[in-house]
Design a protein around this motif. Structure first.
Motif, PDB file in Angstrom:
ATOM      1  N   SER A   1     -25.878 -22.342   9.172  1.00 31.31           N
ATOM      2  CA  SER A   1     -25.414 -21.071   9.944  1.00 31.31           C
ATOM      3  C   SER A   1     -24.733 -20.022   9.386  1.00 31.31           C
ATOM      4  N   VAL A   2     -26.113 -19.281   8.751  1.00 35.35           N
ATOM      5  CA  VAL A   2     -25.247 -17.957   8.074  1.00 35.35           C
ATOM      6  C   VAL A   2     -24.309 -16.563   8.775  1.00 35.35           C
ATOM      7  N   GLN A   3     -23.314 -16.923   8.037  1.00 32.41           N
ATOM      8  CA  GLN A   3     -22.348 -15.712   8.702  1.00 32.41           C
ATOM      9  C   GLN A   3     -22.810 -14.115   8.053  1.00 32.41           C
ATOM     10  N   VAL A   4     -22.057 -13.348   8.534  1.00 33.30           N
ATOM     11  CA  VAL A   4     -22.685 -11.853   8.283  1.00 33.30           C
ATOM     12  C   VAL A   4     -22.233 -11.350   6.844  1.00 33.30           C
ATOM     13  N   SER A   5     -20.816 -12.490   6.082  1.00 33.14           N
ATOM     14  CA  SER A   5     -20.462 -12.365   5.309  1.00 33.14           C
ATOM     15  C   SER A   5     -22.036 -12.846   4.065  1.00 33.14           C
ATOM     16  N   ASP A   6     -22.786 -13.567   4.294  1.00 30.88           N
ATOM     17  CA  ASP A   6     -23.509 -13.606   3.264  1.00 30.88           C
ATOM     18  C   ASP A   6     -24.517 -13.124   3.351  1.00 30.88           C
TER      19      ASP A   6
ATOM     20  N   LYS B   1     -29.219 -23.237   4.683  1.00 28.64           N
ATOM     21  CA  LYS B   1     -27.500 -23.009   5.375  1.00 28.64           C
ATOM     22  C   LYS B   1     -27.967 -23.086   6.037  1.00 28.64           C
TER      23      LYS B   1
ATOM     24  N   PRO C   1     -24.323  -9.594  13.394  1.00 25.73           N
ATOM     25  CA  PRO C   1     -23.753  -9.569  14.330  1.00 25.73           C
ATOM     26  C   PRO C   1     -24.422  -9.863  15.302  1.00 25.73           C
TER      27      PRO C   1
ATOM     28  N   GLU D   1     -26.277 -13.753  13.038  1.00 28.76           N
ATOM     29  CA  GLU D   1     -25.483 -14.322  12.917  1.00 28.76           C
ATOM     30  C   GLU D   1     -25.401 -16.394  13.623  1.00 28.76           C
ATOM     31  N   GLU D   2     -25.152 -17.472  13.317  1.00 29.69           N
ATOM     32  CA  GLU D   2     -25.206 -18.418  13.221  1.00 29.69           C
ATOM     33  C   GLU D   2     -26.766 -18.836  13.878  1.00 29.69           C
TER      34      GLU D   2
ATOM     35  N   VAL E   1     -27.993 -10.631   7.210  1.00 33.10           N
ATOM     36  CA  VAL E   1     -26.839 -11.188   8.268  1.00 33.10           C
ATOM     37  C   VAL E   1     -26.547  -9.689   9.799  1.00 33.10           C
TER      38      VAL E   1
END
Lengths: 113, 116
Positions: A79-84, A77, A113, A15-16, A111
């Motif tokens: 800063s990626v998130q888990v939702s990506d 992107k 955490p 993440e990020e 992604v």
């Protein structure tokens, strides 16, 4: 002919982290370029698009710039998130292709955490 | 705002059976497409249509048939189902405009088909 070559996956990021998924294309004429995203168990959704050289498509923090000189449309992107977490497809189409869509093979992104 | 609607969402067929996958769109798009997606693979075009009454083969048409009697509907027919047709099927539509800004495709949610 028309074709899309996409970075092989799978890709796993924390993440990020910063994300780049490479996409290059071969096309006759002046295609539009697209990034589609497919979440698990769902259909493809348009993420962003660019219709001419030097255009930048952007959506939900994702960006891609239509580079005619390098025939590329890389997805980024910051800063990626888990939702990506999803599968990402690069594609081209347009009047010059007879409105046929040419898809890359997809890149799976996870992604953590 | 229905967009592209596919039915059924899931189906199990026995070898040799037939079925029709339904696809309808409410956006008055000229172009419609059927793709199959095998596990871990990209999309392969089965058939497409540029308007009512006009259909054409894509990359992998064998074992399938389509019809396009109206702008809205584009059913895909599987005759004599085989295990090789186990896949996820996606229907899509596009305006098919001469204006590049209006050429994106809209996808249905997919039909997951298993042939046993």
């Amino acid at each position: 002919g028309n074709s899309v070559t996409q970075m092989e996956g799978p890709v796993t990021l924390s993440e990020e982290a910063f994300l780049t998924i490479n996409c290059t294309y071969t096309a006759t004429g002046y295609p539009s370029l697209f990034w589609y995203v497919q979440y698990p168990g769902e259909g493809l959704q348009l993420l962003l698009k660019a219709t001419k050289a030097d255009d930048k498509g952007s959506n939900k923090g994702f960006e891609a710039t239509y580079r005619k000189e390098t025939t590329s449309f890389h997805l980024e992107k910051g800063s990626v998130q888990v939702s990506d977490s999803a599968v990402y497809f690069c594609a081209l189409s347009g009047p010059w292709t007879g409105n046929q869509f040419y898809f890359g093979t997809g890149t799976s992104l996870t992604v953590i955490p | 705002n229905a967009g592209v609607t596919q039915t059924p969402k899931f189906r199990i067929l026995k070898i040799g059976q037939s079925m029709t996958l339904q696809c309808t769109q409410d956006m008055n798009h000229n172009y419609m497409y059927w793709y199959r997606q095998d596990p871990g693979m990209g999309l392969k075009l089965i058939y497409y249509s540029v308007g009512a009454g006009i259909t054409d083969k894509g990359e992998v048409p064998n074992g399938y048939n389509v019809s396009r009697s109206t702008t809205e509907d584009f059913p895909l027919r599987l005759e004599l189902a085989a295990p090789s047709q186990t896949s996820v099927y996606f229907c899509a539509s596009s305006p098919g405009s001469v204006a590049p800004a209006h050429t994106e495709a809209f996808f249905g949610q997919g039909t997951r088909l298993t042939v046993v």
